[in-house]
Scaffold this motif. Structure first.
Motif, PDB file in Angstrom:
ATOM      1  N   TRP A 252       0.832  -1.206   0.000  1.00  0.00           N
ATOM      2  CA  TRP A 252       0.000   0.000   0.000  1.00  0.00           C
ATOM      3  C   TRP A 252       0.864   1.252   0.000  1.00  0.00           C
ATOM      4  CZ3 TRP A 252       0.308   3.642   3.927  1.00  0.00           C
ATOM      5  CH2 TRP A 252      -0.551   4.735   3.783  1.00  0.00           C
ATOM      6  N   TYR A 253       1.891   1.260   0.843  1.00  0.00           N
ATOM      7  CA  TYR A 253       2.696   2.475   0.974  1.00  0.00           C
ATOM      8  C   TYR A 253       3.389   2.830  -0.338  1.00  0.00           C
ATOM      9  CZ  TYR A 253       6.096   5.904   2.180  1.00  0.00           C
ATOM     10  OH  TYR A 253       6.845   7.060   2.168  1.00  0.00           O
ATOM     11  N   PHE A 254       4.013   1.864  -0.981  1.00  0.00           N
ATOM     12  CA  PHE A 254       4.717   2.152  -2.231  1.00  0.00           C
ATOM     13  C   PHE A 254       3.767   2.712  -3.288  1.00  0.00           C
ATOM     14  CE2 PHE A 254       8.237  -1.095  -1.193  1.00  0.00           C
ATOM     15  CZ  PHE A 254       9.077  -0.088  -0.748  1.00  0.00           C
ATOM     16  N   ARG A 255       2.538   2.208  -3.329  1.00  0.00           N
ATOM     17  CA  ARG A 255       1.574   2.694  -4.324  1.00  0.00           C
ATOM     18  C   ARG A 255       1.277   4.180  -4.120  1.00  0.00           C
ATOM     19  NH1 ARG A 255      -1.491   4.988  -6.926  1.00  0.00           N
ATOM     20  NH2 ARG A 255      -3.222   4.255  -8.211  1.00  0.00           N
ATOM     21  N   GLN A 256       1.020   4.602  -2.881  1.00  0.00           N
ATOM     22  CA  GLN A 256       0.691   6.012  -2.664  1.00  0.00           C
ATOM     23  C   GLN A 256       1.940   6.896  -2.659  1.00  0.00           C
ATOM     24  OE1 GLN A 256       1.233   7.995   0.369  1.00  0.00           O
ATOM     25  NE2 GLN A 256       2.674   6.370   0.913  1.00  0.00           N
ATOM     26  N   HIS A 257       3.120   6.300  -2.544  1.00  0.00           N
ATOM     27  CA  HIS A 257       4.367   7.061  -2.606  1.00  0.00           C
ATOM     28  C   HIS A 257       4.733   7.418  -4.045  1.00  0.00           C
ATOM     29  CE1 HIS A 257       8.296   8.523  -1.377  1.00  0.00           C
ATOM     30  NE2 HIS A 257       8.898   7.661  -2.178  1.00  0.00           N
ATOM     31  N   GLY A 258       4.045   6.814  -4.997  1.00  0.00           N
ATOM     32  CA  GLY A 258       4.313   7.129  -6.400  1.00  0.00           C
ATOM     33  C   GLY A 258       4.933   5.996  -7.185  1.00  0.00           C
ATOM     34  N   CYS A 259       5.037   4.812  -6.567  1.00  0.00           N
ATOM     35  CA  CYS A 259       5.564   3.656  -7.284  1.00  0.00           C
ATOM     36  C   CYS A 259       4.475   3.085  -8.198  1.00  0.00           C
ATOM     37  CB  CYS A 259       6.041   2.588  -6.304  1.00  0.00           C
ATOM     38  SG  CYS A 259       7.359   3.157  -5.192  1.00  0.00           S
ATOM     39  N   VAL A 260       4.904   2.325  -9.196  1.00  0.00           N
ATOM     40  CA  VAL A 260       3.996   1.797 -10.206  1.00  0.00           C
ATOM     41  C   VAL A 260       4.146   0.281 -10.259  1.00  0.00           C
ATOM     42  CG1 VAL A 260       3.388   1.823 -12.647  1.00  0.00           C
ATOM     43  CG2 VAL A 260       4.170   3.927 -11.545  1.00  0.00           C
ATOM     44  N   TYR A 261       3.009  -0.429 -10.274  1.00  0.00           N
ATOM     45  CA  TYR A 261       3.023  -1.887 -10.369  1.00  0.00           C
ATOM     46  C   TYR A 261       2.708  -2.313 -11.801  1.00  0.00           C
ATOM     47  CZ  TYR A 261       3.017  -1.947  -5.270  1.00  0.00           C
ATOM     48  OH  TYR A 261       3.356  -1.767  -3.954  1.00  0.00           O
ATOM     49  N   VAL A 262       3.539  -3.199 -12.340  1.00  0.00           N
ATOM     50  CA  VAL A 262       3.325  -3.696 -13.702  1.00  0.00           C
ATOM     51  C   VAL A 262       3.298  -5.221 -13.682  1.00  0.00           C
ATOM     52  CG1 VAL A 262       4.398  -1.694 -14.787  1.00  0.00           C
ATOM     53  CG2 VAL A 262       5.815  -3.672 -14.197  1.00  0.00           C
ATOM     54  N   LYS A 263       2.557  -5.779 -14.623  1.00  0.00           N
ATOM     55  CA  LYS A 263       2.431  -7.231 -14.743  1.00  0.00           C
ATOM     56  C   LYS A 263       3.448  -7.756 -15.745  1.00  0.00           C
ATOM     57  CE  LYS A 263      -2.528  -7.115 -13.762  1.00  0.00           C
ATOM     58  NZ  LYS A 263      -3.885  -7.365 -14.303  1.00  0.00           N
ATOM     59  N   ARG A 264       4.044  -8.874 -15.394  1.00  0.00           N
ATOM     60  CA  ARG A 264       4.959  -9.517 -16.337  1.00  0.00           C
ATOM     61  C   ARG A 264       4.180 -10.070 -17.525  1.00  0.00           C
ATOM     62  NH1 ARG A 264       8.681 -13.230 -12.297  1.00  0.00           N
ATOM     63  NH2 ARG A 264       9.803 -11.552 -11.265  1.00  0.00           N
ATOM     64  N   GLY A 265       4.759  -9.955 -18.693  1.00  0.00           N
ATOM     65  CA  GLY A 265       4.125 -10.524 -19.863  1.00  0.00           C
ATOM     66  C   GLY A 265       2.955  -9.723 -20.396  1.00  0.00           C
ATOM     67  N   GLY A 266       2.832  -8.471 -19.963  1.00  0.00           N
ATOM     68  CA  GLY A 266       1.757  -7.622 -20.488  1.00  0.00           C
ATOM     69  C   GLY A 266       0.504  -7.703 -19.644  1.00  0.00           C
ATOM     70  N   GLY A 267      -0.617  -7.323 -20.226  1.00  0.00           N
ATOM     71  CA  GLY A 267      -1.878  -7.322 -19.498  1.00  0.00           C
ATOM     72  C   GLY A 267      -2.061  -6.097 -18.633  1.00  0.00           C
ATOM     73  N   ASN A 268      -1.223  -5.064 -18.830  1.00  0.00           N
ATOM     74  CA  ASN A 268      -1.324  -3.853 -18.035  1.00  0.00           C
ATOM     75  C   ASN A 268      -2.304  -2.868 -18.668  1.00  0.00           C
ATOM     76  OD1 ASN A 268       0.923  -4.275 -15.996  1.00  0.00           O
ATOM     77  ND2 ASN A 268       2.068  -4.501 -17.901  1.00  0.00           N
ATOM     78  N   ASN A 269      -2.955  -2.096 -17.829  1.00  0.00           N
ATOM     79  CA  ASN A 269      -3.775  -0.987 -18.305  1.00  0.00           C
ATOM     80  C   ASN A 269      -2.843   0.205 -18.465  1.00  0.00           C
ATOM     81  OD1 ASN A 269      -5.516   1.220 -18.626  1.00  0.00           O
ATOM     82  ND2 ASN A 269      -7.132   0.212 -17.440  1.00  0.00           N
ATOM     83  N   GLU A 270      -2.374   0.417 -19.686  1.00  0.00           N
ATOM     84  CA  GLU A 270      -1.340   1.426 -19.912  1.00  0.00           C
ATOM     85  C   GLU A 270      -1.839   2.838 -19.626  1.00  0.00           C
ATOM     86  OE1 GLU A 270       0.733   1.046 -23.582  1.00  0.00           O
ATOM     87  OE2 GLU A 270       1.093  -1.109 -23.330  1.00  0.00           O
ATOM     88  N   LYS A 271      -3.127   3.090 -19.824  1.00  0.00           N
ATOM     89  CA  LYS A 271      -3.673   4.418 -19.537  1.00  0.00           C
ATOM     90  C   LYS A 271      -3.610   4.720 -18.045  1.00  0.00           C
ATOM     91  CE  LYS A 271      -6.804   4.831 -23.505  1.00  0.00           C
ATOM     92  NZ  LYS A 271      -8.211   5.013 -23.928  1.00  0.00           N
ATOM     93  N   VAL A 272      -3.905   3.714 -17.221  1.00  0.00           N
ATOM     94  CA  VAL A 272      -3.846   3.897 -15.768  1.00  0.00           C
ATOM     95  C   VAL A 272      -2.407   4.108 -15.322  1.00  0.00           C
ATOM     96  CG1 VAL A 272      -4.232   2.785 -13.534  1.00  0.00           C
ATOM     97  CG2 VAL A 272      -5.955   2.596 -15.337  1.00  0.00           C
ATOM     98  N   LEU A 273      -1.493   3.307 -15.864  1.00  0.00           N
ATOM     99  CA  LEU A 273      -0.085   3.450 -15.494  1.00  0.00           C
ATOM    100  C   LEU A 273       0.450   4.821 -15.900  1.00  0.00           C
ATOM    101  CD1 LEU A 273       1.312  -0.069 -16.500  1.00  0.00           C
ATOM    102  CD2 LEU A 273       0.627   0.729 -14.238  1.00  0.00           C
ATOM    103  N   ALA A 274       0.094   5.266 -17.103  1.00  0.00           N
ATOM    104  CA  ALA A 274       0.543   6.577 -17.569  1.00  0.00           C
ATOM    105  C   ALA A 274      -0.006   7.685 -16.684  1.00  0.00           C
ATOM    106  CB  ALA A 274       0.110   6.787 -19.014  1.00  0.00           C
ATOM    107  N   LYS A 275      -1.266   7.543 -16.257  1.00  0.00           N
ATOM    108  CA  LYS A 275      -1.869   8.546 -15.378  1.00  0.00           C
ATOM    109  C   LYS A 275      -1.121   8.631 -14.059  1.00  0.00           C
ATOM    110  CE  LYS A 275      -6.280   9.800 -13.215  1.00  0.00           C
ATOM    111  NZ  LYS A 275      -7.710   9.388 -13.030  1.00  0.00           N
ATOM    112  N   GLN A 276      -0.733   7.471 -13.511  1.00  0.00           N
ATOM    113  CA  GLN A 276       0.010   7.458 -12.250  1.00  0.00           C
ATOM    114  C   GLN A 276       1.346   8.187 -12.402  1.00  0.00           C
ATOM    115  OE1 GLN A 276       0.409   3.422 -10.835  1.00  0.00           O
ATOM    116  NE2 GLN A 276      -1.744   2.979 -11.173  1.00  0.00           N
ATOM    117  N   MET A 277       2.031   7.940 -13.501  1.00  0.00           N
ATOM    118  CA  MET A 277       3.337   8.565 -13.702  1.00  0.00           C
ATOM    119  C   MET A 277       3.211  10.064 -13.979  1.00  0.00           C
ATOM    120  SD  MET A 277       5.354   5.681 -15.910  1.00  0.00           S
ATOM    121  CE  MET A 277       4.832   3.994 -15.791  1.00  0.00           C
TER     122      MET A 277
END
Length: 363
Positions: A132-157
């Motif tokens: 939880w802490y890393f997520r709100q600190h600005g870290c980003v979680y990605v899935k191996r092998g794809g399957g990521n919601n790139e729009k959500v990840l881009a918004k976080q960054m």
């Protein structure tokens, strides 16, 4: 006598690990309280306060990983202590859990310790407290092998840019750790390189470009440079390569030196076109492979060091000891009495449950 020696050696690991783990609960409770109290304020105010708190916690981590172990940090290439604080992408080879602390070692010498964020594998999102802490600190979680919601990840960054928060974004493009004893993972990586017409690597895994591409696209010219980092751990062997030390072995002093090569690459020198970034990133790992091949060579003339002049970098204990004492002073009152311990464990379990629920519903 042998059992006494074994127990004493295990304490070398258990004491620092116990202190860092025990301090996590009050630290994360404090961070959660800060988030609630600052809810009505501009988000960037909270982010900067959170970075200050993270500096304190990570300074304690560095006290144990540098001063407690007595490890010798040997730097090559660009010197982080002479570089101004800046927003960067940190690209490194990945061998063990200690690699995370190596990023701290460079960041603290540049005044960027609290601003470290990570691109993490998705499985870590449910790590008790830390997920939880890393997520709100600005870290980003990605899935191996794809399957990521790139729009959500881009918004976080992009939030890093919108909030104008200093960012030291750490990426391990290999996606998993290199272990010379796990031949199946190495052969799979080499097979991927061969199938895609890329040079086959021996001492690193074939890098995947997606996380780097997402970061560069989302953060744009807010990032001023890429730090190309190559890490090697000292070994007592005179030939071949053994696995890098995991945290327990490292804290018991089984690696006496860490060799770190840093190359600062201005962002304008990093290609952005389709396919170009993949070729560029692979080229950086070809260079890492060449450097590590020499480092682990059987030739005593080149074994155990990188090319160029190595500089032993000593971190002042005053950079880490005060924060360690602060974290201990906050934690000890919880553990000193039965009532305090009861409150501690209830707070810990409650925080874990709330963190899991929060991570389960948020993207």
């Amino acid at each position: 006598m042998l059992s006494v020696i074994v127990h004493v050696r295990s304490l070398q690991y258990m004491v620092p690990a116990g202190i860092m783990t025990a301090a996590a609960t009050p630290y994360f409770l404090g961070s959660a309280a800060l988030r609630v109290l600052s809810a009505a304020l501009p988000r960037r105010w909270y982010r900067r306060a959170d970075d200050f708190l993270y500096t304190i916690y990570q300074s304690m981590v560095l006290f144990f990983f540098e001063h407690y172990t007595g490890v010798e940090v040997v730097l090559y290439g660009d010197d982080p202590s002479t570089l101004p604080p800046e927003n960067i992408l940190y690209l490194s080879n990945h061998q063990c859990t200690v690699d995370w602390a190596v990023a701290d070692m460079l960041a603290v010498r540049q005044g960027m310790l609290g601003h470290i964020r990570y691109v993490l594998k998705d499985g870590l999102r449910f790590l008790p407290l830390y997920g939880w802490y890393f997520r709100q600190h600005g870290c980003v979680y990605v899935k191996r092998g794809g399957g990521n919601n790139e729009k959500v990840l881009a918004k976080q960054m992009k939030r890093q840019v919108q909030d104008k928060v200093p960012t030291y974004m750490v990426i391990f493009p290999e996606g998993t750790r290199y272990n010379p004893e796990k031949r199946s993972a190495i052969e799979k990586s080499q097979g991927f390189a061969h199938a895609h017409g890329l040079e086959v690597l021996e001492h690193v895994l074939t890098p995947r470009v997606k996380a780097t591409e997402l970061c560069l696209r989302a953060m744009g010219d807010y990032v001023t440079a890429v730090y190309d980092v190559t890490v090697a751990y000292s070994t007592t062997k005179t030939h071949g390569r053994q696995p890098a030390p995991e945290m327990a072995d490292y804290l018991m002093g089984l690696s006496r030196q860490i060799h770190i090569h840093l190359k600062r690459i201005p962002i304008q020198d990093v290609p952005q076109g389709p396919g170009e970034l993949q070729d560029w990133l692979h080229g950086r790992f070809v260079e890492k492979d060449r450097m590590l091949k020499k480092f682990y060579s059987d030739d005593p003339e080149v074994r155990g060091h990188f090319e160029g002049r190595g500089r032993v970098s000593k971190l002042s204990v005053w950079k880490t000891l005060p924060s360690t004492l602060v974290m201990c002073a906050i934690t000890l009152p919880f553990l000193a009495t039965a009532e305090g311990r009861d409150a501690y464990w209830k707070s810990c379990l409650g925080s874990v449950v709330v963190g899991w629920l929060w991570m389960a519903v948020i993207q």
